[in-house]
Scaffold this motif. Sequence first.
Motif, mmCIF file in Angstrom:
data_model
loop_
_atom_site.group_PDB
_atom_site.id
_atom_site.type_symbol
_atom_site.label_atom_id
_atom_site.label_comp_id
_atom_site.label_asym_id
_atom_site.label_seq_id
_atom_site.Cartn_x
_atom_site.Cartn_y
_atom_site.Cartn_z
ATOM 1 N N GLU A 87 0.833 -1.207 0.000
ATOM 2 C CA GLU A 87 0.000 0.000 0.000
ATOM 3 C C GLU A 87 0.866 1.255 0.000
ATOM 4 O O GLU A 87 0.595 2.217 -0.733
ATOM 5 C CB GLU A 87 -0.940 -0.015 1.199
ATOM 6 N N GLN A 88 1.907 1.257 0.807
ATOM 7 C CA GLN A 88 2.791 2.429 0.879
ATOM 8 C C GLN A 88 3.532 2.655 -0.432
ATOM 9 O O GLN A 88 3.710 3.807 -0.863
ATOM 10 C CB GLN A 88 3.778 2.256 2.035
ATOM 11 N N GLU B 254 1.045 4.202 -2.808
ATOM 12 C CA GLU B 254 0.834 5.606 -2.417
ATOM 13 C C GLU B 254 1.981 6.479 -2.891
ATOM 14 O O GLU B 254 1.775 7.571 -3.441
ATOM 15 C CB GLU B 254 0.683 5.706 -0.898
ATOM 16 N N SER B 255 3.196 6.013 -2.699
ATOM 17 C CA SER B 255 4.372 6.782 -3.093
ATOM 18 C C SER B 255 4.457 6.928 -4.606
ATOM 19 O O SER B 255 4.752 8.018 -5.127
ATOM 20 C CB SER B 255 5.632 6.102 -2.555
ATOM 21 N N LYS C 246 1.255 8.916 -5.795
ATOM 22 C CA LYS C 246 1.061 10.143 -5.020
ATOM 23 C C LYS C 246 -0.408 10.350 -4.649
ATOM 24 O O LYS C 246 -0.895 11.484 -4.569
ATOM 25 C CB LYS C 246 1.635 11.358 -5.755
ATOM 26 N N THR C 247 -1.093 9.240 -4.406
ATOM 27 C CA THR C 247 -2.452 9.328 -3.883
ATOM 28 C C THR C 247 -2.396 9.558 -2.380
ATOM 29 O O THR C 247 -1.374 9.305 -1.731
ATOM 30 C CB THR C 247 -3.247 8.049 -4.197
ATOM 31 N N THR C 248 -3.497 10.022 -1.802
ATOM 32 C CA THR C 248 -3.539 10.256 -0.359
ATOM 33 C C THR C 248 -3.545 8.944 0.404
ATOM 34 O O THR C 248 -2.839 8.807 1.415
ATOM 35 C CB THR C 248 -4.793 11.075 0.001
ATOM 36 N N ARG C 249 -4.343 7.979 -0.072
ATOM 37 C CA ARG C 249 -4.432 6.699 0.633
ATOM 38 C C ARG C 249 -4.712 5.593 -0.370
ATOM 39 O O ARG C 249 -5.564 5.741 -1.257
ATOM 40 C CB ARG C 249 -5.559 6.735 1.686
ATOM 41 N N ALA C 250 -3.980 4.493 -0.247
ATOM 42 C CA ALA C 250 -4.195 3.311 -1.072
ATOM 43 C C ALA C 250 -4.583 2.147 -0.174
ATOM 44 O O ALA C 250 -3.947 1.910 0.855
ATOM 45 C CB ALA C 250 -2.937 2.964 -1.865
ATOM 46 N N THR D 295 -6.075 9.225 -9.462
ATOM 47 C CA THR D 295 -5.895 10.142 -8.329
ATOM 48 C C THR D 295 -6.617 11.467 -8.515
ATOM 49 O O THR D 295 -6.582 12.310 -7.629
ATOM 50 C CB THR D 295 -4.400 10.423 -8.089
ATOM 51 N N LEU E 65 -7.753 3.682 -4.565
ATOM 52 C CA LEU E 65 -7.060 4.949 -4.352
ATOM 53 C C LEU E 65 -8.065 5.988 -3.881
ATOM 54 O O LEU E 65 -9.116 6.178 -4.506
ATOM 55 C CB LEU E 65 -6.381 5.420 -5.638
ATOM 56 N N GLY F 253 -10.158 7.389 2.903
ATOM 57 C CA GLY F 253 -9.206 6.285 2.923
ATOM 58 C C GLY F 253 -9.317 5.464 4.196
ATOM 59 O O GLY F 253 -9.251 4.224 4.157
#
Length: 380
Positions: A54-55, A58-59, A62-66, A202, A226, A233
């Motif tokens: 998930e991290q 996200e990285s 560049k979404t806020t939360r995956a 996103t 996403l 999220g």
Amino acid sequence: MQTQLIKLVRDIYSTHEFIPLHAPTFAGNEQAYLAETITSTFVSSVGKFVDEFEQKIESFTKTTRAVATVNGTAALHAALHLADIKASDLVLTQALTFVATCNALHHLGAQPVFIDIEPNAFGLCPKAASNWLAENAELDDQGQCRHKASGAAIKALLPMHTFGHPVQLDELLTLCQAWNLSLIEDAAESLGSYYKGQHTGTLGRFGVLSFNGNKVITTGGGGMLLCREAEEGVRAKHVTTTAKVPHAYEFFHDEPGFNYRMPNLNAALGCAQMEQLEALLANKRKIAERYESLFATTDYRFVKEPDYAQSNYWLNAVLCPDLDTRNALLKETNAQGIMTRPVWQLMHRLPMFANALRGDLTQSEIAEARLVNLPSSPAL
């Protein structure tokens, strides 16, 4: 053309054996991470690789939360649920899409409205959607968009980034603002694709990725939800984990939820695949360039990324001059052990969606009759 294409494909993949449409590439730490998962005994939906995957997403996006899920359809089902799509609601989407897009709506009892595609990127056409809404929709006193004839609520736009080519998101976002609709991106095919520099999935309220075995990277089966807003999220993870309230030992669930969390085994595979993603995308672009060069001076049109976007070229595609030429290309390539495929049958031709509302589908019908997907494995 069949002879030149067959020669090129065999040259790209350096084999005289069968060539699939899109095979996974395992060239890194996949076996090591899977072995580590088995040794740890954390093979189900709790484990370090789930959080790490998930991290990584996200990285990268560049979404806020995956939020990782068991597959892309589950992620889309959850996204529609979180967007308050209910039974009998209408959602504008494409007739030219994979059936999972519409299955997720069906699971909620919602109804698709089939809108034509834009002929360059083959995604939901903003002009066609605007025309359908102007003719068939109105805002009620509370600002809810409704279908004039039936009174049904129209809740969302659901475009799909076909073959990894981003749709015209600015225009669709403007349309959503005007009609009070949620934009939910079916980005299942577009990991590594960018709309004006921003990753697909996103820009809408929610986006959905897929990691099926035929995608750019795979977790075997798997998806990712996403979320643009941090609060949504948090709720997405809660709802996809059976809505269980955290407690040291008690089991309490505060709303109906889904058992949709991705297993740690699958996430381990995804973490290893993410380490190779940039190289895979670079190779896919080189393959697309070779196809584009082959078709450049012919009456076949290679499907290129739109000017406003950077595509991942998940599945390369060519638009043939006519149906007969398409059929001849499909027949000869498959007979020679090279897998090519027509695009999906349009959704309104399937029995379960035959009675759905729809606008003019001229461009979708042209694509259905003339498009061919070409082998697109990254081939590291």
